[in-house]
Design a protein around this motif. Structure first.
Motif, PDB file in Angstrom:
ATOM      1  N   UNK A   1      -3.458  13.059  16.803  1.00  0.00           N
ATOM      2  CA  UNK A   1      -2.314  12.968  17.717  1.00  0.00           C
ATOM      3  C   UNK A   1      -2.766  13.090  19.167  1.00  0.00           C
ATOM      4  N   UNK A   2      -3.739  13.977  19.418  1.00  0.00           N
ATOM      5  CA  UNK A   2      -4.242  14.149  20.784  1.00  0.00           C
ATOM      6  C   UNK A   2      -5.046  12.941  21.242  1.00  0.00           C
ATOM      7  N   UNK A   3      -5.711  12.255  20.297  1.00  0.00           N
ATOM      8  CA  UNK A   3      -6.568  11.115  20.640  1.00  0.00           C
ATOM      9  C   UNK A   3      -5.838   9.775  20.496  1.00  0.00           C
TER      10      UNK A   3
ATOM     11  N   UNK B   1     -19.722  -3.510  24.435  1.00  0.00           N
ATOM     12  CA  UNK B   1     -19.697  -2.451  23.425  1.00  0.00           C
ATOM     13  C   UNK B   1     -20.352  -1.177  23.945  1.00  0.00           C
ATOM     14  N   UNK B   2     -21.489  -1.341  24.597  1.00  0.00           N
ATOM     15  CA  UNK B   2     -22.220  -0.193  25.126  1.00  0.00           C
ATOM     16  C   UNK B   2     -21.428   0.501  26.229  1.00  0.00           C
ATOM     17  N   UNK B   3     -20.806  -0.288  27.093  1.00  0.00           N
ATOM     18  CA  UNK B   3     -19.997   0.286  28.175  1.00  0.00           C
ATOM     19  C   UNK B   3     -18.808   1.056  27.608  1.00  0.00           C
ATOM     20  N   UNK B   4     -18.173   0.501  26.586  1.00  0.00           N
ATOM     21  CA  UNK B   4     -17.023   1.170  25.971  1.00  0.00           C
ATOM     22  C   UNK B   4     -17.445   2.487  25.320  1.00  0.00           C
ATOM     23  N   UNK B   5     -18.570   2.472  24.603  1.00  0.00           N
ATOM     24  CA  UNK B   5     -19.061   3.692  23.964  1.00  0.00           C
ATOM     25  C   UNK B   5     -19.375   4.777  24.995  1.00  0.00           C
ATOM     26  N   UNK B   6     -20.032   4.390  26.088  1.00  0.00           N
ATOM     27  CA  UNK B   6     -20.375   5.361  27.124  1.00  0.00           C
ATOM     28  C   UNK B   6     -19.146   5.880  27.837  1.00  0.00           C
ATOM     29  N   UNK B   7     -18.180   5.013  28.047  1.00  0.00           N
ATOM     30  CA  UNK B   7     -16.928   5.427  28.667  1.00  0.00           C
ATOM     31  C   UNK B   7     -16.261   6.516  27.823  1.00  0.00           C
ATOM     32  N   UNK B   8     -16.195   6.306  26.512  1.00  0.00           N
ATOM     33  CA  UNK B   8     -15.539   7.265  25.637  1.00  0.00           C
ATOM     34  C   UNK B   8     -16.360   8.549  25.493  1.00  0.00           C
ATOM     35  N   UNK B   9     -17.672   8.412  25.373  1.00  0.00           N
ATOM     36  CA  UNK B   9     -18.528   9.576  25.159  1.00  0.00           C
ATOM     37  C   UNK B   9     -18.657  10.439  26.409  1.00  0.00           C
ATOM     38  N   UNK B  10     -18.916   9.800  27.544  1.00  0.00           N
ATOM     39  CA  UNK B  10     -19.255  10.532  28.770  1.00  0.00           C
ATOM     40  C   UNK B  10     -18.112  10.651  29.760  1.00  0.00           C
TER      41      UNK B  10
ATOM     42  N   UNK C   1     -13.237  11.652  32.317  1.00  0.00           N
ATOM     43  CA  UNK C   1     -13.322  12.786  31.398  1.00  0.00           C
ATOM     44  C   UNK C   1     -13.663  12.257  30.009  1.00  0.00           C
ATOM     45  N   UNK C   2     -14.620  12.875  29.297  1.00  0.00           N
ATOM     46  CA  UNK C   2     -14.930  12.424  27.934  1.00  0.00           C
ATOM     47  C   UNK C   2     -13.684  12.353  27.062  1.00  0.00           C
ATOM     48  N   UNK C   3     -13.625  11.326  26.258  1.00  0.00           N
ATOM     49  CA  UNK C   3     -12.469  11.071  25.393  1.00  0.00           C
ATOM     50  C   UNK C   3     -12.181  12.247  24.462  1.00  0.00           C
ATOM     51  N   UNK C   4     -13.224  12.920  24.008  1.00  0.00           N
ATOM     52  CA  UNK C   4     -13.063  14.010  23.049  1.00  0.00           C
ATOM     53  C   UNK C   4     -12.778  15.356  23.707  1.00  0.00           C
TER      54      UNK C   4
END
Length: 521
Positions: free
Chosen positions: A377-379, A150-159, A274-277
């Protein structure tokens, strides 16, 4: 140039030069007015003249901007509701309570029977749980393996990327037979030596002649050789002495990874994520500002205050409100803080002009919903899932759920390949070396090792909108032979068919006893 142009240039050079320039422009237009020159690559259309697009290498386009992108991504996660929803919705659907391994070895290559393979798989699954469900698998001792997912997934998406360092406990202990440890670190700590962290030092040269891009050492062929890891956050002031360690990407003798980099690449020769957002950072920030402004306007509009204007002295009646002294924002006596339902007397020649905000804004919900569709749509998140509002009919809601789970399955496969699968293989290697798992030929042939390491990872099911319809469809798929009970058990409920079958057999026996004896034990 024809003969006439040559004669004109020799007689009247200036006029001839003008003809030459006009001729070149005509030829240039003939070349440009073809294909994309009339659309996306047009330089003549008024709508495209000011579009000075420029793209360079992945390192210049991506790595150079990563520090700012990460900071803004984290800021949005801490302040923008839609950003939080996008990150957590992905985390919950990709990982849930954890991706659970289901060993599936190539028993034919290993010369095993089906029963022997099933017994080995069950034993290995239980043995892996001994390590994975313990917090001793984490260097910090805080999370078990499934919480680290869970932590790895969150960091992947955030950072944009997450990093797991492979470590081994050197001391033997009685409470954990395995020495394999994982250390999750944030992507900021992987950077070029002697950088501040505020701005990314894009390129350095290693002592061996290799290039170092944003903490990743690349050889002449473009392959990853090593990572440079700081002992703390480069921009942090908590630890003044910052040191960098070079960690080779793979062990020289074993070929096993020392560093697991989890990221989704979008360009060749890209080494950082690249950050997901990132594509919607501006839209999310502006939408958050708009929502905050509307909320404040609604609050102010809800404050009903009465002021009395008089030409006589106000006397000892002070300008006051319902806000207590210890709750005041400002101590300046000239700052007026209003509250709901107050009456104040103004001094002579004082007046207050109140602007009617006309709140709540009837267009607010429609605008936010439209922007949520645009952002979703972009996400790759349908708006129903992004804002957790299912007001459409069954077909539309199911279509949105199915479309979203296409992206979820892709991201889950990426996380499995970058994180779960390598960790499982490292654990199985240690288990086989210590004799806790019987795997003949594991270290003799890479093909045999691959046969032993076969494993599938099950995560949360996509859920059901109408369980009756979907279970009926699952039964028909099994009867037609286009699916299996095992697949349907995983995709419908996220369970395991064999485990269900054993449990159902036990329950059937208990139900028979109850019917025969009338007693419940």
């Amino acid at each position: 140039m024809n003969i006439i142009d040559g004669i004109i240039e020799s007689i009247a050079p200036i006029y001839g030069e003008k003809r030459r320039i006009a001729r070149e422009r005509l030829n240039l237009r003939k070349i440009m007015n073809s294909g994309y020159d009339e659309s996306g690559a047009s330089r003549g259309k008024n709508s495209m003249k000011g579009w000075a697009a420029s793209s360079k290498s992945p390192q210049e386009d991506i790595d150079k901007n990563l520090s700012l992108l990460r900071q803004r991504s984290r800021s949005l996660y801490m302040s923008a509701p839609l950003a939080v929803s996008a990150i957590k919705t992905n985390r919950t659907n990709i990982i849930g309570s954890g991706l659970k391994p289901k060993p599936k070895i190539d028993f034919e290559k290993l010369g095993m029977t089906v029963d022997e393979a099933e017994n080995w798989e069950r034993q290995t699954e239980k043995e892996f749980a001994l390590w994975a469900e313990s917090k001793f698998c984490d260097v910090t001792g805080v999370n078990d393996f499934y919480e680290m997912q869970q932590l790895a997934c969150m960091n992947w998406l955030l950072n944009g990327d997450a990093c797991a360092l492979i470590d081994y406990e050197r001391k033997n202990n009685n409470y954990m037979p395995y020495s394999l440890r994982l250390h999750l670190i944030e992507s900021d700590r992987i950077c070029n030596p002697n950088t501040t962290g505020k701005e990314i030092d894009l390129l350095k040269k290693a002592e061996n002649g290799n290039r170092i891009y944003n903490g990743v050492e690349i050889n002449k062929k473009g392959g990853v050789e090593a990572y440079y890891i700081c002992n703390t956050y480069p921009a942090s002031n908590l630890n003044l002495k910052k040191e960098w360690v070079r960690v080779e990407a793979y062990g020289k003798k074993t070929g096993t990874p020392n560093v697991l980099m989890i990221f989704e690449a979008e360009r060749p020769e890209q080494y950082r994520g690249i950050p997901y957002l990132a594509p919607v950072i501006e839209s999310l920030k502006q939408l958050t500002r708009y929502a905050e402004a509307e909320l404040m306007a609604a609050v102010l509009n809800g404050v009903f205050s009465l002021f009395i204007k008089t030409t006589s002295p106000a006397g000892d009646i002070p300008f006051s409100g319902i806000i207590e002294d210890d709750e005041r924002v400002s101590s300046d006596p000239n700052d007026y803080e209003l509250g709901a339902g107050i009456i104040n007397v103004l001094n002579p020649n004082e007046s207050i002009d109140v602007v009617d905000a006309k709140r709540p804004n009837i267009n607010f919900d429609g605008f936010v919903s439209s922007m949520a569709k645009y952002i979703g749509a972009a996400l790759e998140i349908p708006v129903e899932i992004l804002i957790k509002s299912f007001n459409s009919n069954y077909s539309a809601s199911r279509a949105a759920l199915l479309e979203f789970f296409k992206a979820v399955k892709m991201k889950r496969a990426w996380l499995v390949n970058d994180f779960c699968k390598p960790v499982y293989e490292l654990w199985l290697t240690e288990a086989a070396a210590k004799g806790r798992i019987n795997a003949p030929g594991f270290f003799l042939d890479p093909a045999i090792k691959k046969a032993w390491c076969g494993c599938i990872w099950n995560g949360p099911a996509q859920g059901q909108i109408d369980p009756v319809k979907e279970v009926t469809a699952a039964r028909e798929r099994v009867e037609l032979g286009i699916s299996t009970r095992e697949i349907e058990a995983i995709e419908t409920m996220g369970g395991d068919f064999m485990t269900n079958a054993v449990q159902l057999e036990r329950e059937a026996k208990e139900m028979k006893k109850i019917k025969d004896t009338g007693e419940i034990k």
